[in-house]
Design a protein around this motif. Structure first.
Motif, PDB file in Angstrom:
ATOM      1  N   LEU A 169      46.982 157.790  19.395  1.00 37.00           N
ATOM      2  CA  LEU A 169      46.644 158.894  18.505  1.00 37.00           C
ATOM      3  C   LEU A 169      47.909 159.374  17.808  1.00 37.00           C
ATOM      4  CD1 LEU A 169      44.308 160.871  17.656  1.00 37.00           C
ATOM      5  CD2 LEU A 169      45.185 162.417  19.422  1.00 37.00           C
TER       6      LEU A 169
ATOM      7  N   LEU B 138      44.114 163.124  11.767  1.00 37.88           N
ATOM      8  CA  LEU B 138      44.310 163.081  13.209  1.00 37.88           C
ATOM      9  C   LEU B 138      42.952 162.765  13.813  1.00 37.88           C
ATOM     10  CD1 LEU B 138      46.216 163.531  15.637  1.00 37.88           C
ATOM     11  CD2 LEU B 138      45.553 165.936  15.608  1.00 37.88           C
ATOM     12  N   ASP B 139      42.533 161.533  13.610  1.00 34.88           N
ATOM     13  CA  ASP B 139      41.212 161.122  14.069  1.00 34.88           C
ATOM     14  C   ASP B 139      41.172 159.603  14.156  1.00 34.88           C
ATOM     15  OD1 ASP B 139      41.097 160.272  11.421  1.00 34.88           O
ATOM     16  OD2 ASP B 139      39.548 161.706  10.806  1.00 34.88           O
ATOM     17  N   PHE B 140      39.978 159.041  14.180  1.00 40.44           N
ATOM     18  CA  PHE B 140      39.818 157.599  14.293  1.00 40.44           C
ATOM     19  C   PHE B 140      39.131 157.025  13.060  1.00 40.44           C
ATOM     20  CE2 PHE B 140      40.435 159.321  18.445  1.00 40.44           C
ATOM     21  CZ  PHE B 140      41.264 158.401  19.079  1.00 40.44           C
TER      22      PHE B 140
ATOM     23  N   ALA C 221      42.395 155.039  10.766  1.00 40.71           N
ATOM     24  CA  ALA C 221      43.034 156.175  11.423  1.00 40.71           C
ATOM     25  C   ALA C 221      44.306 156.626  10.725  1.00 40.71           C
ATOM     26  CB  ALA C 221      43.335 155.828  12.881  1.00 40.71           C
TER      27      ALA C 221
END
Length: 470
Positions: free
Chosen positions: A80, A119-121, A140
């Motif tokens: 992440l 800030l994710d996928f 991402a």
């Protein structure tokens, strides 16, 4: 992409980034090379410049703040990162003008978690008109990949040599299954649709590799006007990352039970609630989400992400200029000492009206040693933009001069029927003769063209950029 160095004040380089043109839609427009974000792709490659990544085809920069990288089974790692890219405003290829934040305008804070940030996928965005559907995969990092109908079933494929396919199920609650070339699959569920009903977003809920290992992505909240927000991520062995919010703003991401819990690794977020937006465009085109242009001026303060504090106490701070763009990034040690800073010379809104997204021509990176002494490095950028087709726009030549004075030139072309050559005319020292006249450069290029026996375009990058043809 290749690198070349200075030689007799003239640089010659040929390369290609060939891709087929397809019908323009909001999703294909967003995926165009001039609108690329993240780490780029085949049509819009990237290069490292200091601690940032320059996306060549879109004249933008990307800054990543790694957070978690947890090794997983069979290589399915839970990674992440907070990733920023300045391309808040993108080009409207056919209509002219700019489009405001198509990728993330549906998010309550203009992004995940803020304008320009991811800030994710990733996500999938679908556009449907007159029974025809086209898609956009956002990864991402914010990188974008056009999805084109395969001609069979409901399968859509990327066209940038990433070999990604998506099985799309439409309807009121669409869902998707994305498959990478290594067999890893990502499952998406419905997130939100626009007011017109022709744009739909789906969010990933599960990542599963070919061995059955998986990562589960959980969300909370959401309604017909707001997509669900990330709440937690859990990997195969049960390790959990939590996203904790306060009044709709992300407070922290942690592997503990709460922000700053004992023994946890926590990244804390700080916010600026009084940013004043100023912009100055000749035309802003409808972005498919909001019919009104973004409000600007002192009466309409924005809330923007101001910084992140890492578990070790070091900090990264984001400073904004006009246009809602971060033009300066600072890195601080855990005692508050400035250690690194990178700055971009975006134009001021008061400097004049723009018909295309704001772009920088210089990046300045400064490092500081333990005694406070600074060392500066400067990159300079020049571009030539062209339109092979009326509804198409590409950066045909992109030149970077690095801190050592080495010039790197990348050439793009949209068709395989001609060769494009980029030449750089370096101003001579006062005691030397002027460089070759443009006619001499064209003659030299013609000799190469004749040897290759193919049509050719000649681009010249002098002190003031201009385009020249043979």
């Amino acid at each position: 992409m290749r690198h070349v160095t200075k030689a007799l004040g003239i640089i010659l380089f040929a390369a290609s980034a060939c891709f087929g043109a397809f019908a323009q839609t909001p999703t294909s427009n967003a995926a165009a090379s001039v609108n690329q974000r993240g780490m780029g792709n085949r049509f819009s490659p990237s290069v490292r410049t200091g601690n940032t990544t320059t996306v060549i085809g879109s004249e933008s920069y990307t800054y990543a703040v790694p957070m978690f990288s947890l090794p997983g089974r069979h290589g399915l790692n839970l990674s992440l990162s907070l990733v920023y890219n300045n391309l808040i405003w993108t080009s409207s290829l056919g209509a002219g003008g700019v489009i405001y934040n198509f990728d993330s305008a549906y998010q309550p804070n203009g992004g995940t978690p803020s304008y320009g940030f991811r800030l994710d996928f990733g996500s999938l965005i679908w556009f449907t008109s007159s029974g025809s559907t086209s898609g956009l995969l956002i990864d991402a990092t914010g990188g974008k990949h056009a999805l084109i109908y395969s001609g069979s079933g409901n399968v859509y494929n990327t066209i940038d040599s990433t070999y990604i396919s998506v099985q799309h199920t439409g309807g009121d609650q669409p869902s998707d299954v994305l498959t990478y070339k290594n067999g890893t699959q990502v499952f998406y569920h419905f997130a939100i649709t626009n007011a017109l009903g022709n744009i739909t977003v789906t969010q990933p809920v599960k990542i599963e590799d070919s061995s059955g290992n998986f990562i589960t992505i959980n969300y909370a909240g959401g309604n017909q006007f707001t997509p669900p927000a990330l709440s937690s991520v859990v990997d195969t062995v049960g390790r959990t990352l939590k996203f904790i919010y306060n009044n709709g703003l992300l407070s922290c991401v942690t592997d503990g039970t709460a922000c700053g819990a004992s023994g946890s690794r926590t990244f804390n977020f700080t916010w600026n609630t009084s940013y004043i937006l100023n912009y100055n465009f000749s035309q802003i085109v409808f972005n498919s989400w909001s019919a009104a242009n973004p409000l600007q001026g002192n009466n309409f303060p924005y809330t923007v992400l101001a910084g992140v504090t890492r578990p070790d106490g070091t900090q990264v701070k984001f400073n904004y200029g006009d246009w809602l763009i971060v033009n300066d990034i600072q890195e601080f040690s855990n005692n508050g000492t400035l250690r690194y800073e990178t700055n971009y010379n975006f134009p001021l809104a008061s400097a004049g009206q723009l018909s295309s997204p704001p772009a920088y021509t210089q990046q300045t990176a400064t490092t500081f040693d333990k005694d406070g002494n600074s060392k500066q490095a400067i990159w300079s950028y020049q571009t030539v933009q062209s339109s092979p087709l009326p509804a198409e726009k590409i950066i045909s030549c992109f030149a970077v001069t690095d801190p050592a004075g080495t010039i790197h030139i990348t050439t793009f072309r949209a068709k395989a029927t001609y060769l494009t050559l980029c030449l750089y005319r370096q101003p001579p020292p006062p005691d030397q003769a002027p460089p070759a006249h443009p006619h001499q450069l064209r003659s030299y290029a013609r000799s190469i063209r004749n040897g290759l026996r193919i049509p050719m375009r000649l681009e010249t990058l002098p002190v003031v950029i201009q385009e020249r043809r043979p």
